[in-house]
Design a protein around this motif. Sequence first.
Motif, PDB file in Angstrom:
ATOM      1  N   THR A 194      -3.908  28.247 -12.558  1.00 66.08           N
ATOM      2  CA  THR A 194      -4.203  29.431 -13.382  1.00 66.08           C
ATOM      3  C   THR A 194      -4.835  29.019 -14.710  1.00 66.08           C
ATOM      4  OG1 THR A 194      -2.018  29.527 -14.464  1.00 66.08           O
ATOM      5  CG2 THR A 194      -2.261  30.677 -12.370  1.00 66.08           C
ATOM      6  N   VAL A 195      -4.405  27.895 -15.257  1.00 64.56           N
ATOM      7  CA  VAL A 195      -5.002  27.390 -16.487  1.00 64.56           C
ATOM      8  C   VAL A 195      -6.422  26.875 -16.214  1.00 64.56           C
ATOM      9  CG1 VAL A 195      -4.810  25.659 -18.330  1.00 64.56           C
ATOM     10  CG2 VAL A 195      -2.752  26.837 -17.491  1.00 64.56           C
ATOM     11  N   ASP A 196      -6.588  26.128 -15.116  1.00 63.61           N
ATOM     12  CA  ASP A 196      -7.917  25.639 -14.741  1.00 63.61           C
ATOM     13  C   ASP A 196      -8.912  26.796 -14.605  1.00 63.61           C
ATOM     14  OD1 ASP A 196      -6.869  23.061 -14.560  1.00 63.61           O
ATOM     15  OD2 ASP A 196      -6.461  23.247 -12.410  1.00 63.61           O
ATOM     16  N   GLU A 197      -8.448  27.889 -14.027  1.00 65.25           N
ATOM     17  CA  GLU A 197      -9.336  29.035 -13.813  1.00 65.25           C
ATOM     18  C   GLU A 197      -9.765  29.670 -15.133  1.00 65.25           C
ATOM     19  OE1 GLU A 197      -7.256  31.458 -10.969  1.00 65.25           O
ATOM     20  OE2 GLU A 197      -7.969  30.249  -9.269  1.00 65.25           O
ATOM     21  N   GLU A 198      -8.907  29.623 -16.150  1.00 62.38           N
ATOM     22  CA  GLU A 198      -9.320  30.127 -17.467  1.00 62.38           C
ATOM     23  C   GLU A 198     -10.418  29.248 -18.059  1.00 62.38           C
ATOM     24  OE1 GLU A 198      -8.404  33.002 -18.298  1.00 62.38           O
ATOM     25  OE2 GLU A 198      -6.812  33.162 -16.804  1.00 62.38           O
ATOM     26  N   ALA A 232     -20.431  43.526  -9.447  1.00 61.27           N
ATOM     27  CA  ALA A 232     -20.956  44.726 -10.108  1.00 61.27           C
ATOM     28  C   ALA A 232     -19.861  45.596 -10.702  1.00 61.27           C
ATOM     29  CB  ALA A 232     -21.793  45.536  -9.109  1.00 61.27           C
ATOM     30  N   ASP A 233     -18.649  45.500 -10.148  1.00 56.88           N
ATOM     31  CA  ASP A 233     -17.527  46.282 -10.662  1.00 56.88           C
ATOM     32  C   ASP A 233     -16.771  45.566 -11.778  1.00 56.88           C
ATOM     33  OD1 ASP A 233     -18.018  48.358  -8.846  1.00 56.88           O
ATOM     34  OD2 ASP A 233     -16.893  47.301  -7.270  1.00 56.88           O
ATOM     35  N   GLY A 234     -17.233  44.366 -12.135  1.00 54.87           N
ATOM     36  CA  GLY A 234     -16.581  43.619 -13.201  1.00 54.87           C
ATOM     37  C   GLY A 234     -15.467  42.709 -12.736  1.00 54.87           C
ATOM     38  N   LYS A 235     -15.191  42.682 -11.432  1.00 58.41           N
ATOM     39  CA  LYS A 235     -14.129  41.822 -10.913  1.00 58.41           C
ATOM     40  C   LYS A 235     -14.581  40.371 -10.934  1.00 58.41           C
ATOM     41  CE  LYS A 235     -11.218  40.944  -6.866  1.00 58.41           C
ATOM     42  NZ  LYS A 235     -10.926  41.315  -5.457  1.00 58.41           N
ATOM     43  N   VAL A 236     -13.709  39.492 -11.428  1.00 58.98           N
ATOM     44  CA  VAL A 236     -14.016  38.068 -11.535  1.00 58.98           C
ATOM     45  C   VAL A 236     -13.328  37.310 -10.407  1.00 58.98           C
ATOM     46  CG1 VAL A 236     -13.768  35.996 -12.962  1.00 58.98           C
ATOM     47  CG2 VAL A 236     -14.289  38.195 -14.036  1.00 58.98           C
ATOM     48  N   THR A 237     -14.075  36.451  -9.741  1.00 57.72           N
ATOM     49  CA  THR A 237     -13.510  35.606  -8.693  1.00 57.72           C
ATOM     50  C   THR A 237     -13.914  34.151  -8.949  1.00 57.72           C
ATOM     51  OG1 THR A 237     -15.441  36.024  -7.282  1.00 57.72           O
ATOM     52  CG2 THR A 237     -13.505  37.410  -6.933  1.00 57.72           C
ATOM     53  N   ILE A 238     -13.054  33.237  -8.514  1.00 55.13           N
ATOM     54  CA  ILE A 238     -13.325  31.805  -8.601  1.00 55.13           C
ATOM     55  C   ILE A 238     -13.731  31.325  -7.217  1.00 55.13           C
ATOM     56  CG2 ILE A 238     -12.419  29.540  -9.214  1.00 55.13           C
ATOM     57  CD1 ILE A 238     -12.562  31.445 -11.580  1.00 55.13           C
ATOM     58  N   VAL A 239     -14.899  30.708  -7.119  1.00 60.19           N
ATOM     59  CA  VAL A 239     -15.444  30.297  -5.825  1.00 60.19           C
ATOM     60  C   VAL A 239     -15.915  28.842  -5.924  1.00 60.19           C
ATOM     61  CG1 VAL A 239     -16.181  32.655  -5.264  1.00 60.19           C
ATOM     62  CG2 VAL A 239     -17.774  31.091  -6.417  1.00 60.19           C
ATOM     63  N   PRO A 240     -16.104  28.183  -4.781  1.00 56.37           N
ATOM     64  CA  PRO A 240     -16.666  26.826  -4.831  1.00 56.37           C
ATOM     65  C   PRO A 240     -18.015  26.830  -5.540  1.00 56.37           C
ATOM     66  CG  PRO A 240     -15.744  27.260  -2.663  1.00 56.37           C
ATOM     67  CD  PRO A 240     -15.720  28.571  -3.404  1.00 56.37           C
ATOM     68  N   ALA A 241     -18.245  25.823  -6.358  1.00 53.25           N
ATOM     69  CA  ALA A 241     -19.478  25.752  -7.142  1.00 53.25           C
ATOM     70  C   ALA A 241     -20.669  25.396  -6.259  1.00 53.25           C
ATOM     71  CB  ALA A 241     -19.333  24.715  -8.251  1.00 53.25           C
ATOM     72  N   SER A 242     -21.813  25.936  -6.616  1.00 57.11           N
ATOM     73  CA  SER A 242     -23.050  25.524  -5.973  1.00 57.11           C
ATOM     74  C   SER A 242     -23.342  24.073  -6.364  1.00 57.11           C
ATOM     75  CB  SER A 242     -24.203  26.410  -6.435  1.00 57.11           C
ATOM     76  OG  SER A 242     -24.440  26.235  -7.833  1.00 57.11           O
ATOM     77  N   PRO A 243     -24.147  23.353  -5.585  1.00 56.83           N
ATOM     78  CA  PRO A 243     -24.472  21.964  -5.958  1.00 56.83           C
ATOM     79  C   PRO A 243     -25.052  21.865  -7.366  1.00 56.83           C
ATOM     80  CG  PRO A 243     -25.130  22.385  -3.698  1.00 56.83           C
ATOM     81  CD  PRO A 243     -24.711  23.710  -4.262  1.00 56.83           C
TER      82      PRO A 243
END
Length: 281
Positions: A194-198, A232-243
């Motif tokens: 949770t800290v990493d995601e911040e 578009a709705d403002g929801k934030v998600t954490i996903v694998p990074a692009s190269p």
Amino acid sequence: MDTQATQTAEEILSEPGAPVVMFDQVELAFDEKVVLKNISFTLISGHTKIILGASGSGKSTILKIITGLLRADSGVIWVNGERVDQLTEPQMMAVRADLGMIFQEGALFDSLTVRENVGYKLYEESDMPIEEAHKRVEEVLGWVGLGEYIDRMPSELSGGERRRVAIARAMAFKPRILLYDEATTGLDPITATTVDEEVIKLRDLEHVSSIVVTHQLRDAFYVATHMAERDADGKVTIVPASPEKEREAEFIMIRDGNIVFEGDADALRQSKDAYILTFLS
């Protein structure tokens, strides 16, 4: 550093996408103990540097030099376009106003509420109107998912919540650079995430430049290999990074005050250096 080298650094710092932190041949020793040897690196705006190394290797010393808490014996240090190794303490205060620092223990004031902790700098060290300061505090606590904790005392918080409050406090005055000193040490893996995601959200959505000092490999690689997206709705998600995004997070490995590796996560994984292999195992 000679005059020509100084001029070159000034030219680099004035270019688009310029470094927000630059170390050039920085050295520091305490009596006979050499802490940093010929340290040179740059942090580009909006990017991340992750500094790894064993305890006592000099990782946290780099952060203290950036903030002016320690002065290097030699070398040149630029922070947000200011050559800080030449600044007086009063001049350094202006540079610190654009730096946020998150410590391992969170360093909250136990006698103040969460609201008072997060807004301390706004309330005590700025001329921001009180209602505007309140609004900013509520905004950043909402950002880290702790809006309902605003009137609690630090003693009522878990370790992970204290770290997230510390992040909210550091970002309350909108610094361009955030420095994290072992921000996840002592936390269980789920809480640490949770800290990493911040850290990731601030970098990718608020365009904050960051230096992360840690010996927690799991957290280091998580920050380097993930990215934040807002739909578009403002929801934030954490996903694998692009190269491409993954390459914006670079590791620095410190050993006995020397940089023994600098590169992205993929390069670190592929290293055949015996010390690095031991550290990663």
